[in-house]
Write an enzyme that holds these catalytic residues in place. Structure first.
Site, PDB file in Angstrom:
ATOM      1  N   LYS A 270       0.789  -1.185   0.045  1.00  0.00           N
ATOM      2  CA  LYS A 270      -0.238  -0.124  -0.124  1.00  0.00           C
ATOM      3  C   LYS A 270       0.804   1.179  -0.072  1.00  0.00           C
ATOM      4  O   LYS A 270       1.711   1.450   0.949  1.00  0.00           O
ATOM      5  CB  LYS A 270      -0.938  -0.105   1.131  1.00  0.00           C
ATOM      6  CG  LYS A 270      -1.758   1.378   1.339  1.00  0.00           C
ATOM      7  CD  LYS A 270      -2.729   1.474   2.666  1.00  0.00           C
ATOM      8  CE  LYS A 270      -3.204   2.613   2.876  1.00  0.00           C
ATOM      9  NZ  LYS A 270      -4.179   2.682   4.082  1.00  0.00           N
ATOM     10  N   ASP A 275      -2.791  10.115   3.543  1.00  0.00           N
ATOM     11  CA  ASP A 275      -3.908   9.797   3.806  1.00  0.00           C
ATOM     12  C   ASP A 275      -4.667  10.842   4.623  1.00  0.00           C
ATOM     13  O   ASP A 275      -4.625  10.675   5.799  1.00  0.00           O
ATOM     14  CB  ASP A 275      -3.950   8.337   4.276  1.00  0.00           C
ATOM     15  CG  ASP A 275      -5.579   8.072   4.629  1.00  0.00           C
ATOM     16  OD1 ASP A 275      -6.385   8.572   4.113  1.00  0.00           O
ATOM     17  OD2 ASP A 275      -5.737   6.860   5.317  1.00  0.00           O
ATOM     18  N   LYS A 282     -10.252  12.865   7.900  1.00  0.00           N
ATOM     19  CA  LYS A 282      -9.981  12.656   9.238  1.00  0.00           C
ATOM     20  C   LYS A 282      -9.835  13.773  10.233  1.00  0.00           C
ATOM     21  O   LYS A 282      -9.604  14.681   9.679  1.00  0.00           O
ATOM     22  CB  LYS A 282      -8.448  11.936   9.269  1.00  0.00           C
ATOM     23  CG  LYS A 282      -8.162  10.576   8.640  1.00  0.00           C
ATOM     24  CD  LYS A 282      -6.847  10.083   8.674  1.00  0.00           C
ATOM     25  CE  LYS A 282      -6.686   8.845   8.027  1.00  0.00           C
ATOM     26  NZ  LYS A 282      -7.344   7.762   8.755  1.00  0.00           N
ATOM     27  N   ASP A 293       1.448   6.422   5.623  1.00  0.00           N
ATOM     28  CA  ASP A 293       0.662   5.720   4.847  1.00  0.00           C
ATOM     29  C   ASP A 293       1.108   4.701   3.778  1.00  0.00           C
ATOM     30  O   ASP A 293       0.222   3.796   3.012  1.00  0.00           O
ATOM     31  CB  ASP A 293      -0.716   5.984   4.875  1.00  0.00           C
ATOM     32  CG  ASP A 293      -2.051   5.040   4.836  1.00  0.00           C
ATOM     33  OD1 ASP A 293      -1.919   4.392   5.436  1.00  0.00           O
ATOM     34  OD2 ASP A 293      -3.197   5.567   4.468  1.00  0.00           O
ATOM     35  N   ASP A 352     -12.330   7.098   3.724  1.00  0.00           N
ATOM     36  CA  ASP A 352     -10.878   6.693   4.489  1.00  0.00           C
ATOM     37  C   ASP A 352     -10.578   5.367   4.249  1.00  0.00           C
ATOM     38  O   ASP A 352      -9.392   5.164   4.948  1.00  0.00           O
ATOM     39  CB  ASP A 352     -11.107   7.451   5.911  1.00  0.00           C
ATOM     40  CG  ASP A 352      -9.901   7.535   6.467  1.00  0.00           C
ATOM     41  OD1 ASP A 352      -8.844   7.451   5.867  1.00  0.00           O
ATOM     42  OD2 ASP A 352      -9.860   7.956   7.862  1.00  0.00           O
ATOM     43  N   GLU A 354      -9.697   3.849   2.058  1.00  0.00           N
ATOM     44  CA  GLU A 354      -8.972   3.856   0.751  1.00  0.00           C
ATOM     45  C   GLU A 354      -7.887   2.799   0.332  1.00  0.00           C
ATOM     46  O   GLU A 354      -7.801   2.369  -0.797  1.00  0.00           O
ATOM     47  CB  GLU A 354      -8.288   5.111   0.382  1.00  0.00           C
ATOM     48  CG  GLU A 354      -7.028   5.377   0.879  1.00  0.00           C
ATOM     49  CD  GLU A 354      -6.551   5.265   2.406  1.00  0.00           C
ATOM     50  OE1 GLU A 354      -7.779   5.407   3.089  1.00  0.00           O
ATOM     51  OE2 GLU A 354      -5.523   5.017   2.776  1.00  0.00           O
ATOM     52  N   ARG A 356      -7.582  -0.431   1.009  1.00  0.00           N
ATOM     53  CA  ARG A 356      -8.181  -1.600   0.405  1.00  0.00           C
ATOM     54  C   ARG A 356      -8.623  -1.559  -1.077  1.00  0.00           C
ATOM     55  O   ARG A 356      -8.595  -2.365  -1.735  1.00  0.00           O
ATOM     56  CB  ARG A 356      -9.341  -2.179   1.392  1.00  0.00           C
ATOM     57  CG  ARG A 356     -10.467  -1.240   1.374  1.00  0.00           C
ATOM     58  CD  ARG A 356     -11.512  -1.499   2.804  1.00  0.00           C
ATOM     59  NE  ARG A 356     -10.805  -1.094   3.979  1.00  0.00           N
ATOM     60  CZ  ARG A 356     -11.402  -1.331   4.989  1.00  0.00           C
ATOM     61  NH1 ARG A 356     -12.813  -1.878   5.129  1.00  0.00           N
ATOM     62  NH2 ARG A 356     -11.202  -0.799   6.293  1.00  0.00           N
TER      63      ARG A 356
HETATM   64  N1  BES Z   1      -4.201   4.412   6.900  1.00  0.00           N
HETATM   65  C1  BES Z   1      -5.395   4.118   7.555  1.00  0.00           C
HETATM   66  C2  BES Z   1      -5.340   3.447   8.918  1.00  0.00           C
HETATM   67  C3  BES Z   1      -4.620   3.894   9.653  1.00  0.00           C
HETATM   68  C4  BES Z   1      -5.242   4.622  10.741  1.00  0.00           C
HETATM   69  C5  BES Z   1      -3.272   3.463  10.198  1.00  0.00           C
HETATM   70  C6  BES Z   1      -4.404   5.268  11.800  1.00  0.00           C
HETATM   71  C7  BES Z   1      -2.533   3.733  11.397  1.00  0.00           C
HETATM   72  C8  BES Z   1      -3.264   4.630  12.168  1.00  0.00           C
HETATM   73  C9  BES Z   1      -6.671   3.713   6.756  1.00  0.00           C
HETATM   74  O1  BES Z   1      -6.528   4.155   5.461  1.00  0.00           O
HETATM   75  C10 BES Z   1      -7.670   4.003   7.386  1.00  0.00           C
HETATM   76  O2  BES Z   1      -8.033   5.224   7.477  1.00  0.00           O
HETATM   77  N2  BES Z   1      -8.524   3.241   7.755  1.00  0.00           N
HETATM   78  C11 BES Z   1      -9.724   3.388   8.614  1.00  0.00           C
HETATM   79  C12 BES Z   1     -10.833   2.601   8.138  1.00  0.00           C
HETATM   80  C13 BES Z   1     -11.945   2.743   8.556  1.00  0.00           C
HETATM   81  C14 BES Z   1     -12.604   3.952   7.837  1.00  0.00           C
HETATM   82  C15 BES Z   1     -12.979   1.360   8.309  1.00  0.00           C
HETATM   83  C16 BES Z   1      -9.621   3.275  10.169  1.00  0.00           C
HETATM   84  O3  BES Z   1      -8.897   2.475  10.424  1.00  0.00           O
HETATM   85  O4  BES Z   1     -10.253   4.267  10.673  1.00  0.00           O
HETATM   86 ZN    ZN Z   2      -4.757   4.930   4.666  1.00  0.00          ZN
HETATM   87 MN    MN Z   3      -7.889   6.016   5.339  1.00  0.00          MN
END
Ligand code: BES
Ligand code: ZN
Ligand code: MN
Length: 501
Positions: A270, A275, A282, A293, A352, A354, A356
């Site tokens: 990834k 992000d 966020k 990210d 968010d 994204e 996947r």
């Molecule tokens: N890159 C983030 C995951 C992340 C967040 C990693 C904070 C480390 C610290 C990912 O793209 C994301 O935002 N995931 C969301 C998914 C949710 C919207 C289902 C998350 O984990 O909040």
């Molecule tokens: Zn992300």
């Molecule tokens: Mn995200």
């Protein structure tokens, strides 16, 4: 830094520093005893005065050593001898590294590698682990400091890892070779990940891949542009990229150093270079850390470089889905439905989620273009992985148990651990959508698992594993910085595959 291996007694070393262990309750290691005897009880007297008890991680530097040939002795507390396990060994090595980083001498003889570590009986392991721990501690990111910044300079330039017998030297040698290549890969990954988002864009990552293949023999790089992705129908990856003025890149690196019939190992990363969450923006706190990210992509770079540097006789492919995730008038929105390259449609419930989406198309690209032995993707995919496992272990998923086992064993070997998580079909219904084949998010519960389950829908035909590295790819707070994980795990996995065919 030059790393060498030797065997020979500590009291005979003509070096800037000799490093030996002291166990708890002031119990000298065999090597400390030899120095003590040759110096007329110097170490015993230091311990009597209370400067070194042997507590794990404690250090003391001795100067003015009279008859001894070395300029200094570094005593390193190793804790209780019968508790001297992998963790204690790493801690002792890290404590030694911190002292060596600041020390005046140019060379040193390192004797902690001669100690018996519980559950380990291979000096190659001890040497490699020490080298990785030391390099990890020596790392600094100084690329973005201004002209008046005084770069850290270390006097030490040669470190000799000591082993008890001449017959241990080949194993130790292998430890140095694998250790140096792995450490270089880790450093490369850290440098890329620490680079800020305004510099480290998808285009920057693509340029890095091109210059890596220019630098390393046998590595070929191909970069797919947005028009190419359009032609392939990569609607998921392109959907994420719409909110950004930086063009997305699908980066493909091929290293074919095995036989023709050898099915490749494919590493997928990834590479979200920033992000912000997109329209599902966020919150502001710690958002800067979302420059990390692309940690999965960084680990692909690091492991590829290490494999080439070791000239491993295998076929490896690295695939990176590089994009930004930003809000914009043209950005993808909640409620949008994207058609992935696989043909499966995806209802966006949260922009968010994204990573996947980007990975889904990358996995389909791999399925269509290769016949892999195994595919492993790395992604800072979910905050939920951090909630589940904290910062110790990456979350490990996969549809093939020997592959999961091999990845877990590789991580255990090099102190870069991953822990198994379930990928049961029961979780799939969390992704049900009334409008498309699936939604891009499940509920709050089991967030790392539903993200993995989403990816699984694009990897059914593959021997596939997924590492959610959100908790391990970087450190926050005062120590903020990339860790280079899981480059060591991946590199060890590739090494193991070489020997096991
Ligand atoms: N890159 C983030 C995951 C992340 C967040 C990693 C904070 C480390 C610290 C990912 O793209 C994301 O935002 N995931 C969301 C998914 C949710 C919207 C289902 C998350 O984990 O909040
Ligand atoms: Zn992300
Ligand atoms: Mn995200």
């Amino acid at each position: 830094m030059e790393y060498l291996v030797k065997s020979g007694s500590p009291e005979k070393q003509r070096v800037g520093c000799v490093i030996v262990g002291i166990f708890d309750r002031r119990k000298p290691s065999t090597q400390a005893e030899a120095l003590d005897a040759a110096s007329g009880g110097l170490i015993a007297s230091v311990m009597r005065r209370g400067d070194m008890d042997g507590k794990l991680g404690q250090t003391t530097v001795l100067h003015g050593l009279g008859d001894l040939f070395c300029d200094r002795i570094l005593l390193v507390g190793c804790g209780k001898e019968r508790d001297f396990n992998t963790r204690a060994y790493q801690k002792a090595c890290a404590a030694a590294a911190a002292e060596l980083d600041a020390m005046g001498g140019v060379d040193a003889a390192f004797y902690l590698t001669e100690l018996n570590v519980r559950g380990r009986d291979d000096f190659g392991w001890s040497v490699k682990q020490a080298l990785l721990t030391i390099e990890d501690n020596f790392y600094r990111f100084e690329a973005c400091k201004g002209p008046s910044y005084e770069k850290h300079s270390r006097k030490l330039s040669r470190l000799v890892f000591q082993v008890p017998r001449r017959s241990d030297l080949p194993a130790a040698e292998r430890g140095v070779n694998e250790g140096v290549a792995t450490a270089n890969g880790v450093k490369f990954a850290k440098d890329l990940a620490n680079m800020p988002g305004n510099i480290c864009t998808p285009t920057y990552l693509a340029d890095q891949a091109t210059s890596l293949s220019d630098r390393m023999n046998g590595l070929k790089t191909q970069v797919l542009e947005e028009a190419d992705m359009e032609a392939l129908g990569m609607g998921a990856l392109l959907g994420v990229s719409r909110g950004s003025s930086q063009p997305a890149k699908l980066i493909v690196m091929e290293y074919n150093n095995g036989t023709k019939s050898d099915k490749p190992t494919v590493l997928v990363g990834k590479g979200v270079t920033f992000d912000a969450g997109g329209i599902s923006l966020k919150p502001g706190a710690a958002m800067d850390e979302m420059k990390y990210d692309m940690g999965g992509a960084a680990s692909v770079f690091g492991a590829m470089q290490a494999a080439v540097e070791m000239n491993l006789p295998i076929n490896v492919v690295g695939v990176i889905a590089a994009t930004e995730n930003l809000p914009d008038g043209d950005a993808y929105k909640p409620g949008d439905i994207l058609t992935s390259m696989s043909g499966q449609t995806i209802e966006i419930l949260n922009t968010d989620a994204e990573g996947r989406l980007a990975l889904a198309d990358a996995l389909t690209y791999v399925e269509r273009n290769y016949d892999p032995d195994a595919v492993v993707d790395m992604a800072t995919l979910t905050g939920a992985a951090v909630i589940a496992l904290g910062h110790e272990a990456a979350a490990l998923y996969g549809n093939n148990s020997p592959l999961r086992r091999a990845l877990r064993d590789a991580g255990d070997q090099v102190g870069d651990r991953a822990w198994p998580m379930p990928l049961w079909e029961e979780y799939q219904s969390d992704l049900d959508s009334n409008f498309a084949d699936m939604a891009n998010v499940g509920g709050r519960a089991g967030g790392s698992i539903t993200a993995a389950s989403f990816l699984h829908r694009f990897a059914r035909k593959l021997r596939w594993a997924h590492l959610d590295i959100a908790g391990v790819a970087w450190k926050s707070g005062k120590e903020k910085g990339a860790t280079g994980r899981p480059v060591s795990l991946l590199t060890q996995y590739l090494i193991d595959r070489t020997y096991q065919g």
